[in-house]
Design an enzyme around this catalytic site. Structure first.
Site, PDB file in Angstrom:
ATOM      1  N   HIS A   1      33.360  32.254   0.399  1.00 43.74           N
ATOM      2  CA  HIS A   1      33.607  31.029  -0.409  1.00 43.74           C
ATOM      3  C   HIS A   1      32.393  30.357  -0.449  1.00 43.74           C
ATOM      4  O   HIS A   1      31.716  29.645   0.578  1.00 43.74           O
ATOM      5  CB  HIS A   1      34.637  30.058   0.363  1.00 43.74           C
ATOM      6  CG  HIS A   1      34.969  28.850  -0.201  1.00 43.74           C
ATOM      7  ND1 HIS A   1      36.195  28.586  -1.074  1.00 43.74           N
ATOM      8  CD2 HIS A   1      34.554  27.540  -0.095  1.00 43.74           C
ATOM      9  CE1 HIS A   1      36.160  27.442  -1.655  1.00 43.74           C
ATOM     10  NE2 HIS A   1      35.160  26.414  -1.085  1.00 43.74           N
ATOM     11  N   CYS A   2      31.881  29.983  -1.576  1.00 41.41           N
ATOM     12  CA  CYS A   2      30.588  29.223  -1.955  1.00 41.41           C
ATOM     13  C   CYS A   2      30.778  27.832  -2.131  1.00 41.41           C
ATOM     14  O   CYS A   2      31.415  27.323  -2.822  1.00 41.41           O
ATOM     15  CB  CYS A   2      29.992  29.711  -3.469  1.00 41.41           C
ATOM     16  SG  CYS A   2      28.458  29.216  -3.806  1.00 41.41           S
TER      17      CYS A   2
END
Length: 379
Positions: A154-155
């Protein structure tokens, strides 16, 4: 008739939808604005304070085009379905073999089961939130609250999960951002070199164009970040790994666990071809479709769980009855003790009166009889 609602309106994940479900964002959509400003503001400064002085040598619009490409790739990454696996409305049906395995552990569903991938066994886990067995390389993102196929990470800068359907755009975004940082750094340094030739010293050239120095420092910092990230993902692509899988393999190596071969590795060329040249699969979710109302099935409990619940309820009921019985006994004993104490007080009082009356009879020689005591009847 009740209003029909679309899938995006009743979506159980933490995503944000725009334009009636046409655009899906992660829960950190605000950070996307910050990421856009991190590229547009330096690009504007570069065009105003550096590029316009180099028009006679280099086209000034190169930086503008490069910035637009970076922003387009950023938006492609942040606004696409990363590969969300649709949730089940009910738990899946369990085979007899899985049911027997689950009965030994006291659960209705086995927590994991083995499947074959490329001729090798792979374990897949059951997701309680989505009520499904996750496909291989799928993980549940706690931030977005979705199961994502080929989950990478998850950026936080994009505000979206990186998975099967947007990994290609993510890598192109960070690699193009690294190239843009190199271009802006090189042009700013070249402009300082031209000013040094005109003013004689580097110090005077830096005082004449402080914006060039600031841009060089900013691009140097960004290059360390996006450049290192691009190099790391080049390694992951060449070995057909995700960030999550790579960290897990490293942790297992440190713990001395058995390291199995990567069953998804197709060779360096095959791995790059899979990421950049294969067709992106369509989304498995139609967010604009209408929801079909379906009555929920009753919750399924294993016999062991039902017996445990019955025993717990019976135990609680027996405990309450025992407490009530003990309370009644305590109340009865308390009343009996109070009545006994009251009787003792009256008896002592009567005995004292009797002794005083007897003393008077001896002194006076009277024939009076001692008073008769009538015991008090207890209720």
């Amino acid at each position: 008739m009740a209003d029909r609602r679309c899938v995006y309106e009743v979506w159980k994940g933490n995503n944000i939808f725009l334009f009636n479900g046409r655009v899906i964002l992660g829960p950190d959509a605000k950070i996307l604005i910050v990421a856009i400003l991190m590229f547009t503001v330096p690009a504007v400064f570069f065009c105003i304070f550096v590029a316009r002085h180099l028009v006679h040598r280099f086209p000034a619009y190169n930086a503008g085009y490069a910035t637009l490409v970076v922003l387009a790739l950023l938006l492609f990454t942040a606004t696409r379905d990363p590969g969300i696996v649709p949730r089940n409305l009910h738990p899946p049906e369990v085979s007899e073999s899985d049911r027997s395995v689950a009965a030994n552990t006291g659960m209705h569903f086995p927590r994991a089961k083995e499947i074959m991938v490329n001729g090798m066994p792979v374990w897949v886990k059951y997701c309680d939130t989505c009520m499904l067995y996750r496909p291989p390389r799928c993980s549940h993102c706690s931030r977005c609250n979705n199961c994502v196929e080929k989950f990478d990470h998850h950026c936080p800068w994009v505000g979206q999960c990186i998975g099967k359907r947007n990994y290609r755009y993510f890598f192109m975004f960070i690699s193009s951002a690294a190239l843009l940082s190199i271009f802006v750094f090189a042009m700013s340094a070249l402009y300082i070199k031209f000013l040094t030739d005109d003013y004689g010293t580097v110090w005077k050239a830096m005082k004449h164009s402080p914006a060039s120095v600031i841009l060089m420092a900013y691009c140097f910092f960004c290059l360390w970040f996006v450049g290192g990230l691009s190099s790391f993902h080049l390694y992951l692509i060449s070995t057909n790994q995700t960030t999550s899988e790579n960290f897990r393999r490293r942790r297992n190596a440190l713990d001395g666990a058995d390291r199995r071969p990567n069953v998804f590795d197709k060779g360096c060329f095959g791995n790059f071809f899979e990421v950049f040249c294969t067709k992106i699969t369509p989304s498995r979710n139609d967010f604009r479709a209408f929801v079909h109302e379906e009555a929920p099935e009753p919750a399924i409990q294993s016999p062991i769980l039902e017996e445990s619940v019955d025993e717990y309820v019976q135990g609680r009921r027996a405990k309450v009855e025992d407490d009530l019985e003990i309370g009644n006994h305590i109340f009865t004993l308390s009343r009996r003790r109070d009545l006994d104490e009251a009787g003792d007080i009256k008896t002592r009082s009567s005995n004292r009166s009797s002794r005083e009356s007897s003393g008077d009879e001896v002194d006076l020689g009277s024939d009076l009889q001692p008073p008769t005591l009538h015991p008090e009847t207890r209720p």
